[in-house]
Design an enzyme around this catalytic site. Structure first.
Site, PDB file in Angstrom:
ATOM      1  N   CYS A 116      -3.324   5.390  11.424  1.00  0.00           N
ATOM      2  CA  CYS A 116      -4.095   6.258  10.534  1.00  0.00           C
ATOM      3  C   CYS A 116      -3.928   5.783   9.101  1.00  0.00           C
ATOM      4  O   CYS A 116      -2.815   5.508   8.651  1.00  0.00           O
ATOM      5  CB  CYS A 116      -3.604   7.695  10.688  1.00  0.00           C
ATOM      6  SG  CYS A 116      -4.275   8.830   9.472  1.00  0.00           S
ATOM      7  N   CYS A 145      -1.872   8.054   5.364  1.00  0.00           N
ATOM      8  CA  CYS A 145      -0.551   7.921   4.731  1.00  0.00           C
ATOM      9  C   CYS A 145      -0.108   6.461   4.754  1.00  0.00           C
ATOM     10  O   CYS A 145      -0.447   5.711   5.673  1.00  0.00           O
ATOM     11  CB  CYS A 145       0.500   8.758   5.466  1.00  0.00           C
ATOM     12  SG  CYS A 145       0.240  10.532   5.406  1.00  0.00           S
ATOM     13  N   CYS A 205      -1.521  16.469  11.740  1.00  0.00           N
ATOM     14  CA  CYS A 205      -1.497  15.922  10.388  1.00  0.00           C
ATOM     15  C   CYS A 205      -0.465  16.725   9.599  1.00  0.00           C
ATOM     16  O   CYS A 205      -0.745  17.852   9.175  1.00  0.00           O
ATOM     17  CB  CYS A 205      -2.866  16.002   9.724  1.00  0.00           C
ATOM     18  SG  CYS A 205      -2.842  15.327   8.036  1.00  0.00           S
ATOM     19  N   GLN A 212      -8.086  20.874  -6.741  1.00  0.00           N
ATOM     20  CA  GLN A 212      -6.812  20.165  -6.628  1.00  0.00           C
ATOM     21  C   GLN A 212      -6.362  20.203  -5.171  1.00  0.00           C
ATOM     22  O   GLN A 212      -6.518  21.212  -4.480  1.00  0.00           O
ATOM     23  CB  GLN A 212      -5.761  20.799  -7.539  1.00  0.00           C
ATOM     24  CG  GLN A 212      -6.105  20.719  -9.019  1.00  0.00           C
ATOM     25  CD  GLN A 212      -6.128  19.294  -9.564  1.00  0.00           C
ATOM     26  OE1 GLN A 212      -5.625  18.363  -8.939  1.00  0.00           O
ATOM     27  NE2 GLN A 212      -6.723  19.115 -10.740  1.00  0.00           N
ATOM     28  N   CYS A 249      -5.036  11.526 -12.266  1.00  0.00           N
ATOM     29  CA  CYS A 249      -4.610  11.079 -10.940  1.00  0.00           C
ATOM     30  C   CYS A 249      -4.515   9.553 -10.888  1.00  0.00           C
ATOM     31  O   CYS A 249      -4.350   8.975  -9.822  1.00  0.00           O
ATOM     32  CB  CYS A 249      -5.573  11.584  -9.871  1.00  0.00           C
ATOM     33  SG  CYS A 249      -7.270  10.998 -10.077  1.00  0.00           S
TER      34      CYS A 249
END
Length: 416
Positions: free
Chosen positions: A75, A78, A152, A253, A374
């Site tokens: 995946c 991450c 998840c 957010q 960010c």
């Protein structure tokens, strides 16, 4: 493709391990500094085959879908689940320090505000209908392959417990085998689901999809390509006690704890300011909180979030006056002359940063500025413009809003 054994020397900014080859750096995902690993190499990219010497900082991943041996593939959501908490947080803080140093800035950087599993309230799924199933998951890194997920750990229980309902919405709307996007925001009244990249539905398909949604529990709204398809309940979020109904697919957010931490830092810096400008205001994440401190002028490039902000401000007693302005701050920033009206300015731009707006702020007499970002690299560029003109950075706080990824949120406070 060649197979070789390499030693990982450091982590890169994207979270990949970096080894030094004879012809330049080799990037190896899922590795850690100090590890000796066997890789299959194609040019500068290495695929981890086995670990000869593991780092003491290596830990068991939190999710069955993570890493090269992940269920249904690796995946791409991450990149750093295998890194122990303390060095992982130090790595993310260092990303901010390095970005600032690249522009000659050396302020003290706070310890990172940690994220925890299960906090993510906004998730963007990749989806595709097959002959046998409805795939919902995340794309494998640098690939269009969708890793269908069964769990998840970063996502909220409110989202993951309703994965069958999200899958049912996707199946009801999919008109072909083409991949599409499902953005899910957990709100106070249920899930706000925004589906994009699907071609126009026929009237029959639309009716069928609406009927499907109405049978599902916990769904506040479903929109398709920005148009509301069905809204059993108005989705509501809360910004410092002010309830707002954001438009379909609106930015929010990613986690509530990170949002609260950012809002506290912003409010602490502007404190007693009587006139505040909130630039790139969205639906009012900061503006509606700041309206308890002073008068706020909220500027945003899109009309729908601004309308949601305005409606909330007008219908919430106890706030100081809030004015709004639709304006593309990339093409038409608030000029130094206009900024004279404000004691404090807050800006929270997209990843590209706010270079032109920062240049005007640099020419202004605004006493206090808070920059929220960010992207540490574009933040460093914008802060350098302000520092060159006489502003002083008084605080920099990294916030781990994007758990186990290489992304980090930052709040920087400045004074003239």
């Amino acid at each position: 493709m060649s197979t070789e054994t390499v030693t990982i020397q450091k982590l890169g900014a994207q979270g990949d391990g970096i080894a030094q080859g004879t012809d330049g750096p080799i990037y190896v995902p899922f590795t850690l500094p100090g590890e000796s690993v066997a890789i299959a190499r194609v040019k500068s990219h290495g695929t981890l085959m086995s670990i000869a010497t593991a780092s003491p900082d290596r830990q068991e991943p939190h999710c069955r879908h993570f890493g090269p041996e992940g269920v249904n593939g690796a995946c791409g959501g991450c990149t750093l689940q295998h890194y122990a908490d303390q060095p992982y947080r130090a790595f993310k803080r260092q990303l901010v320090i390095d970005a600032l140093r690249s522009k000659g800035l050396t302020p003290e950087v706070d310890d990172i505000i940690a994220a925890r599993p299960g906090e993510r309230r906004r998730v963007v799924f990749a989806a595709r209908k097959t002959e046998k199933d409805m795939l919902i998951g995340f794309n494998q890194a640098e690939s269009h392959h969708i890793v269908a997920i069964q769990e998840c750990p970063i996502a909220s229980v409110g989202i993951m417990s309703r994965l069958p309902a999200i899958r049912a919405v996707g199946a009801a709307l999919a008109v072909s085998a083409e991949a599409f996007r499902i953005s899910v925001l957990e709100t106070l009244s249920g899930l706000d689901i925004a589906v994009d990249d699907i071609k126009k539905l026929s009237d029959k398909q639309r009716r069928s999809a609406i009927e499907t949604v109405l049978t599902l529990r916990g769904i506040a709204r479903v929109s398709l390509n920005g148009e509301i398809l069905v809204e059993p309940m108005k989705p509501m979020v809360e910004f410092g006690g002010v309830q707002v109904s954001p438009p379909p697919g609106a930015f929010a957010q990613a986690t509530k704890p990170a949002e609260e931490a950012m809002a506290e830092l912003v409010a602490a810096h502007v404190r007693k300011a009587k006139r505040i400008a909130d630039l790139f205001a969205g639906s009012g994440t900061f503006a509606l909180r700041l309206a308890r401190i002073g008068r706020v002028h909220a500027v945003e490039g899109e009309d729908k979030p601004l309308a949601a902000l305005d409606h909330a401000a007008r219908n919430t007693p106890g706030l100081k006056p809030v004015t709004t302005e639709r304006r593309d701050l990339f093409r038409r920033p608030l000029m130094a002359q206009e900024l004279k009206a404000y004691d404090a300015v807050v800006f929270d731009p997209p990843r590209a940063g706010a270079e032109f707006q920062s240049k005007e702020l640099a020419r202004s007499t605004v006493k206090k500025i808070v920059a929220v970002s960010c992207n540490p690299l574009t933040l460093a560029r914008d802060l350098a413009l302000l520092v060159e003109s006489g502003y002083r950075i008084t605080r920099v706080t990294p916030i781990d809003q994007f758990l186990w990824s290489s992304h980090v949120e930052v709040v920087a406070a400045l004074e003239k």
